[in-house]
Enzyme design. Structure first.
Site, PDB file in Angstrom:
ATOM      1  N   ASN A 169       0.832  -1.213   0.000  1.00  8.06           N
ATOM      2  CA  ASN A 169       0.000   0.000   0.000  1.00  8.06           C
ATOM      3  C   ASN A 169       0.860   1.254   0.000  1.00  8.06           C
ATOM      4  OD1 ASN A 169       0.488  -1.001   2.688  1.00  8.06           O
ATOM      5  ND2 ASN A 169      -1.060   0.352   3.525  1.00  8.06           N
TER       6      ASN A 169
ATOM      7  N   GLU B  36      -3.239  -4.451  -3.001  1.00 12.29           N
ATOM      8  CA  GLU B  36      -3.789  -5.369  -4.015  1.00 12.29           C
ATOM      9  C   GLU B  36      -3.879  -4.686  -5.369  1.00 12.29           C
ATOM     10  OE1 GLU B  36      -4.922  -4.703  -0.999  1.00 12.29           O
ATOM     11  OE2 GLU B  36      -6.027  -6.375  -0.123  1.00 12.29           O
TER      12      GLU B  36
ATOM     13  N   CYS C 206     -10.323  -5.094   0.489  1.00 15.34           N
ATOM     14  CA  CYS C 206     -11.454  -4.167   0.636  1.00 15.34           C
ATOM     15  C   CYS C 206     -12.360  -4.239  -0.600  1.00 15.34           C
ATOM     16  CB  CYS C 206     -10.943  -2.739   0.855  1.00 15.34           C
ATOM     17  SG  CYS C 206     -10.363  -1.936  -0.651  1.00 15.34           S
TER      18      CYS C 206
HETATM   19  N1  THU Z   1      -5.353  -1.311   2.564  1.00 13.56           N
HETATM   20  C1  THU Z   1      -4.848  -2.160   1.628  1.00 13.56           C
HETATM   21  O1  THU Z   1      -3.710  -2.011   1.168  1.00 13.56           O
HETATM   22  N2  THU Z   1      -5.645  -3.162   1.198  1.00 13.56           N
HETATM   23  C2  THU Z   1      -6.919  -3.388   1.634  1.00 13.56           C
HETATM   24  O2  THU Z   1      -7.604  -4.252   1.099  1.00 13.56           O
HETATM   25  C3  THU Z   1      -7.449  -2.613   2.752  1.00 13.56           C
HETATM   26  C4  THU Z   1      -6.660  -1.429   3.156  1.00 13.56           C
HETATM   27  C5  THU Z   1      -4.511  -0.194   2.996  1.00 13.56           C
HETATM   28  C6  THU Z   1      -5.032   1.153   2.575  1.00 13.56           C
HETATM   29  C7  THU Z   1      -4.415   2.059   3.625  1.00 13.56           C
HETATM   30  O3  THU Z   1      -3.097   2.401   3.193  1.00 13.56           O
HETATM   31  C8  THU Z   1      -4.311   1.175   4.857  1.00 13.56           C
HETATM   32  O4  THU Z   1      -4.431  -0.152   4.407  1.00 13.56           O
HETATM   33  C9  THU Z   1      -5.379   1.449   5.914  1.00 13.56           C
HETATM   34  O5  THU Z   1      -6.649   1.392   5.359  1.00 13.56           O
END
Ligand code: THU
Length: 160
Positions: A62, A75, A112
């Protein structure tokens, strides 16, 4: 009036060691890239590793932004990279892991909703299910045999 029932099912493994070596390797690569996430705001790091049918592995973590919505989930970083660099390849397997810098993440962390929609696009495009494995930092690993299993009644191109 009628009611419909849509079944969704997962295989739950007690820990990573219960999985085949190939999946352990993929998840371990997701763990390595997770540690390099740029997550100064949430302190929640996510790593994703994709195995393609050409044998390549594509990674993503992320990437956050001071303007919060401009950041992107691990993802989608991985899947958009795979779609850009290997547009003809199919995504066979996907491993996801998440860990917080502030408290232990033992629950398996599912992708998510926005990521599910994005992954769905590629699963439909390639007409082959993507096996998805997800976990926290330690503990149980969930396996979904496809993205569709994670997103019943999905919106896709057939509605356009
Ligand atoms: N995040 C992801 O990388 N993938 C997900 O499916 C859910 C959330 C990240 C986004 C943000 O940088 C951090 O997790 C908190 O939401």
């Amino acid at each position: 009036m009628k009611e419909i029932n849509i079944t969704t099912s997962f295989t739950i493994f007690d820990n990573l060691k219960e999985l085949p070596e190939e999946i352990q390797d993929l998840m371990n690569q997701a763990v390595d890239i997770r540690k390099k996430a740029y997550a100064p705001y949430s302190k929640f790091r996510v790593g994703t590793a994709l195995l393609l049918d050409n044998g390549k592995i594509v990674l993503g973590s992320n990437q956050e932004n001071a303007a919060y919505p401009s950041g992107l989930c691990a993802e989608r970083v991985a899947i958009f990279h795979a779609g850009s660099v290997y547009p003809e390849a199919k995504i066979v397997k996907m491993a996801i892991t998440a860990a917080s810098d502030t408290n232990p993440t033992t629950a398996p962390i599912p992708p998510c909703g926005s990521c599910r929609q994005s992954i769905a696009e590629y699963e439909i495009k390639q007409d082959t299910p993507i096996e998805i494995y997800f976990m926290g930092e330690i503990g149980e690993v969930y396996k979904s045999s496809s993205l569709k299993n994670l997103l019943p009644l999905m919106f896709d191109k057939k509605f356009l």
